[in-house]
Design a protein around this motif. Structure first.
Motif, PDB file in Angstrom:
ATOM      1  N   SER A  80     -36.119  26.974 -17.661  1.00  0.00           N
ATOM      2  CA  SER A  80     -36.460  28.394 -17.721  1.00  0.00           C
ATOM      3  C   SER A  80     -37.058  28.894 -16.409  1.00  0.00           C
ATOM      4  O   SER A  80     -36.903  30.062 -16.070  1.00  0.00           O
ATOM      5  N   VAL A  81     -37.735  28.014 -15.660  1.00  0.00           N
ATOM      6  CA  VAL A  81     -38.378  28.443 -14.419  1.00  0.00           C
ATOM      7  C   VAL A  81     -37.427  28.320 -13.233  1.00  0.00           C
ATOM      8  O   VAL A  81     -37.322  29.231 -12.408  1.00  0.00           O
ATOM      9  N   ALA A  82     -36.750  27.184 -13.100  1.00  0.00           N
ATOM     10  CA  ALA A  82     -35.850  26.944 -11.960  1.00  0.00           C
ATOM     11  C   ALA A  82     -34.562  26.318 -12.466  1.00  0.00           C
ATOM     12  O   ALA A  82     -34.322  25.118 -12.293  1.00  0.00           O
ATOM     13  N   PRO A  83     -33.713  27.093 -13.129  1.00  0.00           N
ATOM     14  CA  PRO A  83     -32.509  26.521 -13.742  1.00  0.00           C
ATOM     15  C   PRO A  83     -31.540  25.906 -12.735  1.00  0.00           C
ATOM     16  O   PRO A  83     -30.797  24.988 -13.065  1.00  0.00           O
ATOM     17  N   GLU A  84     -31.548  26.402 -11.472  1.00  0.00           N
ATOM     18  CA  GLU A  84     -30.616  25.861 -10.488  1.00  0.00           C
ATOM     19  C   GLU A  84     -31.039  24.485  -9.973  1.00  0.00           C
ATOM     20  O   GLU A  84     -30.210  23.726  -9.454  1.00  0.00           O
ATOM     21  N   LEU A  85     -32.327  24.149 -10.125  1.00  0.00           N
ATOM     22  CA  LEU A  85     -32.816  22.861  -9.636  1.00  0.00           C
ATOM     23  C   LEU A  85     -32.978  21.824 -10.741  1.00  0.00           C
ATOM     24  O   LEU A  85     -32.967  20.616 -10.462  1.00  0.00           O
ATOM     25  N   ALA A  86     -33.156  22.262 -11.962  1.00  0.00           N
ATOM     26  CA  ALA A  86     -33.464  21.347 -13.068  1.00  0.00           C
ATOM     27  C   ALA A  86     -32.455  20.214 -13.228  1.00  0.00           C
ATOM     28  O   ALA A  86     -32.856  19.072 -13.476  1.00  0.00           O
ATOM     29  N   MET A 141     -52.131  34.279 -16.128  1.00  0.00           N
ATOM     30  CA  MET A 141     -52.057  34.236 -17.585  1.00  0.00           C
ATOM     31  C   MET A 141     -50.721  34.773 -18.089  1.00  0.00           C
ATOM     32  O   MET A 141     -50.198  34.294 -19.079  1.00  0.00           O
ATOM     33  N   GLU A 142     -50.197  35.804 -17.384  1.00  0.00           N
ATOM     34  CA  GLU A 142     -48.917  36.350 -17.816  1.00  0.00           C
ATOM     35  C   GLU A 142     -47.811  35.304 -17.672  1.00  0.00           C
ATOM     36  O   GLU A 142     -46.930  35.200 -18.519  1.00  0.00           O
ATOM     37  N   LEU A 143     -47.871  34.526 -16.568  1.00  0.00           N
ATOM     38  CA  LEU A 143     -46.873  33.477 -16.384  1.00  0.00           C
ATOM     39  C   LEU A 143     -46.984  32.423 -17.472  1.00  0.00           C
ATOM     40  O   LEU A 143     -45.982  31.972 -18.032  1.00  0.00           O
ATOM     41  N   LEU A 144     -48.224  32.016 -17.796  1.00  0.00           N
ATOM     42  CA  LEU A 144     -48.428  31.040 -18.863  1.00  0.00           C
ATOM     43  C   LEU A 144     -47.952  31.585 -20.192  1.00  0.00           C
ATOM     44  O   LEU A 144     -47.317  30.882 -20.981  1.00  0.00           O
ATOM     45  N   ASP A 145     -48.236  32.850 -20.432  1.00  0.00           N
ATOM     46  CA  ASP A 145     -47.838  33.452 -21.702  1.00  0.00           C
ATOM     47  C   ASP A 145     -46.316  33.521 -21.821  1.00  0.00           C
ATOM     48  O   ASP A 145     -45.756  33.313 -22.896  1.00  0.00           O
ATOM     49  N   ALA A 146     -45.637  33.776 -20.695  1.00  0.00           N
ATOM     50  CA  ALA A 146     -44.180  33.908 -20.731  1.00  0.00           C
ATOM     51  C   ALA A 146     -43.498  32.563 -20.959  1.00  0.00           C
ATOM     52  O   ALA A 146     -42.416  32.503 -21.539  1.00  0.00           O
ATOM     53  N   HIS A 147     -44.128  31.490 -20.494  1.00  0.00           N
ATOM     54  CA  HIS A 147     -43.487  30.175 -20.572  1.00  0.00           C
ATOM     55  C   HIS A 147     -44.238  29.221 -21.494  1.00  0.00           C
ATOM     56  O   HIS A 147     -44.042  27.997 -21.404  1.00  0.00           O
ATOM     57  N   VAL A 207     -40.785  14.355 -17.885  1.00  0.00           N
ATOM     58  CA  VAL A 207     -39.345  14.521 -18.067  1.00  0.00           C
ATOM     59  C   VAL A 207     -39.048  15.611 -19.087  1.00  0.00           C
ATOM     60  O   VAL A 207     -38.152  16.446 -18.888  1.00  0.00           O
ATOM     61  N   GLY A 208     -39.810  15.631 -20.172  1.00  0.00           N
ATOM     62  CA  GLY A 208     -39.618  16.687 -21.169  1.00  0.00           C
ATOM     63  C   GLY A 208     -39.858  18.067 -20.602  1.00  0.00           C
ATOM     64  O   GLY A 208     -39.132  19.020 -20.918  1.00  0.00           O
ATOM     65  N   GLU A 209     -40.867  18.206 -19.749  1.00  0.00           N
ATOM     66  CA  GLU A 209     -41.152  19.513 -19.149  1.00  0.00           C
ATOM     67  C   GLU A 209     -40.030  19.941 -18.208  1.00  0.00           C
ATOM     68  O   GLU A 209     -39.665  21.122 -18.162  1.00  0.00           O
ATOM     69  N   VAL A 210     -39.502  18.998 -17.451  1.00  0.00           N
ATOM     70  CA  VAL A 210     -38.392  19.341 -16.561  1.00  0.00           C
ATOM     71  C   VAL A 210     -37.186  19.799 -17.370  1.00  0.00           C
ATOM     72  O   VAL A 210     -36.487  20.753 -16.996  1.00  0.00           O
ATOM     73  N   GLN A 211     -36.946  19.148 -18.513  1.00  0.00           N
ATOM     74  CA  GLN A 211     -35.784  19.476 -19.327  1.00  0.00           C
ATOM     75  C   GLN A 211     -35.908  20.820 -20.044  1.00  0.00           C
ATOM     76  O   GLN A 211     -34.896  21.420 -20.391  1.00  0.00           O
TER      77      GLN A 211
END
Length: 674
Positions: free
Chosen positions: A259-265, A1-7, A250-254
């Motif tokens: 925010s989750v994996a900026p080096e891979l996005a 839940m904390e992860l969901l709340d953060a993102h 695609v929107g979620e990746v963008q």
């Protein structure tokens, strides 16, 4: 839940952004899937709506409604105009359409900037929507939630129209069986026009409603177009709901991916696009639409023997035409005259190029050197597009490999020109060998999309790998190249130009020798009759892979030459626009003309940098006009003006990509000959 709340907020932003892309991509999918138009100006239609909506927005519901009506109507009219513009190209395939619509995008983008200005316009929404609401304990903009609801309703309405109404049935019939639709009394052409107008209306409405999310400004149309192409590839052309879910992904990746994996996005989208296209091509027949026709024709072995003997295909075993007598003098003299006729333009061009330093100023000489570098890139595109039948929009990838290899070699002290050229060509060839298997299996438009994805992935690497490429700032300040061992670094424009000219002449000469050798004739046969070549036991895949590697090496030489001439390197030098310019250069010159590709590259550089210098700020407009004029006025390129086999499809030259074979014609004896 904390992860969901953060993102949570980025995740909801991803849904809103994805649904905006869905509205745009739905129109792009309709245009391509139903009307068969590969519309690279679709992002400009979005920008028309966005600019119009922003200009009319005043913070009231009336302003929003007026902007929505005006933006949608303007883009709808532009879509209908696009239908009229592409109608003459219906039988010429998707390559001509892509170049035409890209040219229209350049023209439209320049006109929008001239009319609305180069700054991003502010957008005012009604006060009731210009607020925040509580969403699971977080504050979130009310407008974006409202947009999510509207996009879902639009998806449901569009699906109902396509599957439950007579209008939708006509649209599906126009895509699946236009002859049957015509037999029922409906005009497929009218349906296509309506579809393109509706696609434009969707893009315009998305621009108006999405302006608060993606504001109108320079670069907006290109960004929206690229992301929409990814959505269409991932979602396919048959289901709006598949497009819907692909757009959300695609929107979620963008947003969430950043925010989750900026080096891979930056890599995920186009990597997924390339993977989907490659997997689809794996399940398709390897010999198909892009490589010749299944219509009856001459035996491939006899065809190749005729090509190697210098005789037109179809005449290798047929002998002279009925009723025509052999001349005892003319056949013996014909080869010499033909050789002189083919060599004369080369000699004239070489003389002109050698004399340029004595005729031009320093700036113009530097432009000529850049044109030679772009010309080698265009020649590599000619090999793939005209001879191998693989139309490419990603040849700037090996071009970039060669360019950055040379810049890093120079920075490390390896400044001898031949060493830089060989190592850069080798690096580009290795790159082409790695990505080649993903390209050579596909045909036609799929090749364009796969190579586009490879080019965009390479661009993402260029922007991320700052230690090697300098990122968005590029590379500058590395030592100048030396022409030979023991020499001094070349700094004068005339020195750099002469070096570029020698390299270009050697590279083009080797290319012509290979293309006119038995190996080149085998590639020609592969392009013209792939299915029959496979049936005869020829390793077509191996031929195409070797051609792809050789073209990559030549592009690497062009990239190395560009760095030497410019003495700097930026991501813009190896981006999508340069790939489109290289493809345009090939079309200008003629898809099977190496010298024509060089001339086309020179014309593009002269238009972009020299002519546009006298009309500052209108370079894209001039290039757009060049795109449009080339597609309409030179269907076979400059080489086609010479007649015969020089410009376009002929008996011994490969046909341009996506172009059907010539129809059989009656011979003098009354029989049908190919």
């Amino acid at each position: 839940m904390e992860l969901l709340d953060a993102h949570l907020i980025p995740a909801v932003d991803g849904v809103a952004f994805g649904l905006l892309l869905f509205v745009v991509a739905a129109g792009l999918s309709l245009a391509f899937g139903t009307a068969g138009v590969l519309n690279l100006s679709h992002g400009t239609l979005y920008a028309i709506g966005a600019y119009t909506g922003a200009e009319l927005s005043d913070g009231t519901w009336g302003g929003l409604a007026l902007g929505l009506a005006a933006g949608t109507a303007a883009a709808c009219v532009a879509g209908a105009g696009l239908s009229a513009a592409t109608a003459p190209l219906a039988r010429r395939g998707h390559l001509a359409q892509a170049l035409l619509t890209f040219g229209l995008a350049l023209i439209g983008g320049d006109l929008l900037i001239q009319f609305f200005g180069a700054d991003e316009l502010p957008v005012r929404v009604p006060e009731a929507l210009d607020s925040s609401v509580t969403l699971l304990g977080h504050r979130y903009p009310a407008y974006r939630l409202c947009f999510i609801v509207m996009a879902v309703l639009l998806a449901a309405f569009g699906t109902w129209v396509l599957t439950r109404t007579r209008m939708g049935a006509a649209v599906r019939a126009a895509a699946d069986d236009p002859q049957m639709l015509a037999a029922t009394g409906h005009s497929p052409r009218a349906v296509h026009t309506g579809v393109l107008a509706a696609a434009g209306a969707l893009a315009g409405a998305a621009g108006v409603l999405g302006a608060p999310i993606i504001g109108p400004g320079p670069g907006t149309s290109e960004n929206v177009l690229m992301l929409s192409l990814v959505v269409v590839v991932l979602g396919g052309l048959r289901s709006l709901w598949a497009t819907f879910f692909a757009a959300v992904a695609v929107g979620e990746v963008q947003t969430l991916g950043v925010s989750v994996a900026p080096e891979l996005a930056p890599y995920l989208l186009f990597a997924a696009m390339a993977a989907v296209l490659v997997l689809r091509s794996r399940f398709a027949e390897p010999a198909g639409a892009g490589h010749g026709s299944e219509a009856p024709g001459p035996d491939p072995v006899a065809r190749l023997r005729g090509l190697l003997a210098g005789r037109p295909a179809g005449r290798a075993a047929a002998g002279p035409l009925p009723g025509r007598k052999r001349s005892p003098v003319w056949p013996a003299r014909l080869p010499g005259r033909a050789a002189w006729w083919q060599a004369a333009p080369l000699l004239v061009l070489l003389v002109v190029l050698i004399s340029l330093p004595a005729l031009l100023d320093a700036y113009s000489i530097s432009l000529a050197g850049s044109a030679l570098a772009l010309g080698l890139l265009a020649v590599s595109v000619t090999i793939l597009t005209g001879y191998a039948g693989l139309p490419t929009l990603g040849q700037t990838a090996p071009f970039a490999v060669g360019a950055y290899a040379t810049a890093n070699l120079a920075d490390a002290g390896w400044t001898v020109g031949p060493v830089q050229l060989v190592l850069s060509a080798l690096a580009a060839a290795v790159f082409a060998a790695v990505v080649g298997p993903a390209v050579i299996r596909a045909r036609g438009t799929t090749v364009l999309m796969i190579t586009l994805a490879i080019g965009e992935l390479t661009g993402a690497v260029v922007n991320q790998l700052k230690s090697v490429t300098g990122g968005a700032d590029g590379l500058v300040g590395f030592p100048a190249t030396r022409a030979l061992w023991g020499g001094e670094g070349m700094l004068e424009e005339s020195e750099l130009y002469n070096y570029a000219l020698v390299v270009a002449v050697v590279a083009v000469a080797l290319t012509l020798l290979v293309l006119r050798s038995p190996a080149g004739k085998l590639l020609t046969g592969t392009r013209g009759a792939e299915a029959r070549m496979r049936a005869s036991g020829h390793p077509v895949g191996r031929y195409l892979l070797v051609a792809h590697i050789c073209a990559g090496a030549l592009a690497g030489v062009g990239g190395s030459l560009m760095v030497t001439v410019q003495q700097y390197l930026s991501p813009a030098d190896v981006g999508f626009e340069i790939a489109a310019f290289a493809l345009l250069a090939v079309v200008i010159g003629g898809t099977t003309s190496v010298i024509g590709a060089l001339l086309g590259a020179g014309l593009i550089v002269a238009t972009r940098d020299w002519v546009a210098g006298s009309w500052p700020g209108h370079g894209p407009l001039l290039l757009g006009v060049l795109f449009v004029a080339t597609v309409y006025v030179l269907p076979r390129g400059l080489a086609g003006l010479r007649g015969g086999s020089g410009g376009g499809p002929s008996s011994d030259a490969p046909r341009p990509p996506d172009q059907p074979p010539p129809a059989p014609t009656p011979s003098p004896a009354g029989k049908v000959s190919p």
